[in-house]
Design an enzyme around this catalytic site. Sequence first.
Site, PDB file in Angstrom:
ATOM      1  CG  ASN A 151      57.499  30.519  42.720  1.00  0.00           C
ATOM      2  OD1 ASN A 151      56.829  31.466  43.128  1.00  0.00           O
ATOM      3  ND2 ASN A 151      57.034  29.273  42.729  1.00  0.00           N
ATOM      4  CD  GLU A 152      55.756  27.965  46.538  1.00  0.00           C
ATOM      5  OE1 GLU A 152      54.722  28.270  47.164  1.00  0.00           O
ATOM      6  OE2 GLU A 152      55.857  26.908  45.878  1.00  0.00           O
ATOM      7  CD  GLU A 309      52.413  31.156  45.203  1.00  0.00           C
ATOM      8  OE1 GLU A 309      51.939  30.040  45.511  1.00  0.00           O
ATOM      9  OE2 GLU A 309      53.417  31.296  44.490  1.00  0.00           O
ATOM     10  CE  LYS A 358      44.288  17.822  34.212  1.00  0.00           C
ATOM     11  NZ  LYS A 358      45.580  17.234  34.674  1.00  0.00           N
ATOM     12  CG  PHE A 359      41.928  19.159  38.689  1.00  0.00           C
ATOM     13  CD1 PHE A 359      40.700  19.433  38.106  1.00  0.00           C
ATOM     14  CD2 PHE A 359      42.655  18.083  38.226  1.00  0.00           C
ATOM     15  CE1 PHE A 359      40.206  18.629  37.088  1.00  0.00           C
ATOM     16  CE2 PHE A 359      42.169  17.267  37.205  1.00  0.00           C
ATOM     17  CZ  PHE A 359      40.941  17.547  36.635  1.00  0.00           C
ATOM     18  CG  HIS A 360      46.006  25.398  42.815  1.00  0.00           C
ATOM     19  ND1 HIS A 360      45.515  26.634  43.171  1.00  0.00           N
ATOM     20  CD2 HIS A 360      46.890  25.048  43.786  1.00  0.00           C
ATOM     21  CE1 HIS A 360      46.078  27.014  44.309  1.00  0.00           C
ATOM     22  NE2 HIS A 360      46.904  26.062  44.699  1.00  0.00           N
TER      23      HIS A 360
END
EC number: 3.2.1.23
Length: 657
Positions: A151-152, A309, A358-360
Amino acid sequence: MKSVRMPVPGISLGCDYNPEQWSPDVWREDAALMRRAGVDLVAVNIFGWSNLEPSPGEYRFDDLDEVVELLHTHGIKINLGTGTSSPPPWLSSRYPETLPVTADGTTRFPGGRQAWCPSSPVFRDRALDLVGRVARRYGNHPALALWHVSNELGCHNALCYCETSADAFRTWLRARYRKIETLNEAWGTSFWSQRYSDWAEIQPPRLALSLRNPAQLVDFQRFSSDELLGYYRAEAAILRKHSTVPVTTNFMVTAHIRNLDYWSWAPEMDVVANDHYLDHRLGDPVAELSFAADLTRGLAGGRPWMLMEQAAGAVNWQPHNVTKAPGEMIRNSLTHVARGADSVCFFQWRASAQGAEKFHSALLPHAGTDTVAWREVLKLSETLDRIGEVAGTEVEADVALLFSWESWWSSEGEARPSQAVTYLDQVHSAHGALRGLGVTTDVVAPGADLSRYKLVVVPGLYMISDTDAQAIADYVSGGGRLVVTYFSGIVDERDRIRLGGYPGAFREVLGVLSEEFGPLLPGDTVALSNGGSASLWTERLRTTTASVIATYEDGAMSGIPAITRNQYGAGTAWYVATKTDMSEILREATQVVSDKSDKKEVVRRRGDGRGYLFVINHGTEAVDHPARGTDLITGEKVDGVLTVQGGGVAVVREENP
């Protein structure tokens, strides 16, 4: 060019899903909601290693089996990760030599992600063992539509300076140069007594007390990109041994990540995929989105590609994480589709309750389905279904912009004429001016076939080989039109200055010679004779065969040419030797008749006798555009003039394209 195997027909909607963060009851709720939202493709097992192998040699596939079957039962295709992007804690605990080391010689520890050295044989052995087990277990599953390697890759660990990496770097250098004398000549090691007598003396370019060798720095970037590409190939080989499903990984074509040369990576992908997030640290995040999409299409060779994404709303890693206004997610998504994406995916499905992200934002926000964000998801899904016939067509462009990761690396070295001059600033300026004129641009690599383009733009191409420079000259002499901007053609591929005056490789085709750079201090400007103004950069330039379009009106270079035009063979070449608004220059060079508009984005896709016009209105006022056909989004006929309301999008199937 090999054909592209998109994982799902039409313009698909997809997302990342991390079921290991949730209970089985939530999995079942999520699968039902995904189906309701029209999700076609779900990426799973991206960060699954510690769940699949909780301790060395102990494998547990029950949870992943259940998730795969659950998605399959709901008719959802799977983009299956190999699970290797971040190792479990036991790996670095048992094998601390797998941890990456930064340029200052300090080790970076677990607790985040990608805490592994790309050259580590221990990491590779354990990771590839997991890949083999995943491939054998799921390689023939009917829901499997795509393999997702790691991933990335290189997002955090592209450059490792440990002793294992040092050995691998020396091996790479020996393969590249063969003889130590050849390396010494390429690196210019006669400077500062750096001459090497043995390969064992060479180290990675760790931090030094002074400026480091620029040629060594560029070669270390090349090595690091190749090292991770070798790792990708190793995973892909195992997947292809056990499965016929296409294989890819997610690129990061974006303004803040530059460590991998994706021109060398792209041919290895069965389908090119990119991650892109609006970067509000930039002056115009939406314009950068369009550039990134065009560059990703260039990596795909003009064929359709995947947006692997993007964010439904705010991200969590910028200083100020701006959310998206109503309609903005759809505009962003369709801008990618307009510029070649046949799949639109998001990170992630359900917003995390714990952890660093968690704030994404996510398709399913913390507040649930009774939200503006969820209703936007449903609207986007409906829109993508309505424009599904666009899939498989290609973007129409007759202007090319040359882009080089090697030039990005080398032009932003430690010692350069002005630290304020950056590569992407020039690239974005040129691309943005073309976009504002309504011109769609292909982004291509130096050395690409330029014969079909009516204009080629070369912004800040500091490093270029003789062969690639000659290809540009041949294009112009054969009747092409060329625009080159400052700090171009300065060095060859060894980062060696081209002597005899700037702009080095382009002196003859541009008909100019620059004796000296004259960088301006940030905030300083000079007037130009064409009524414009310039900043950041000037040059002590004289013409040899070119004519002068504009001169500096004041400052140390007063009266000296700033913009020139040269007839070269059957073609024409412009040189822009300063930072200025390029719109009028590019309007003349492209010969377009268009009202400049940064708010109205116009792109066409064509294929198999079909033509589709995308008009995206990033402004608040309605815009008009000539068109005839049917708007696929509304189903309404368009007879001569298309009106797109503020913040709206139209996709017109054109009559007689």
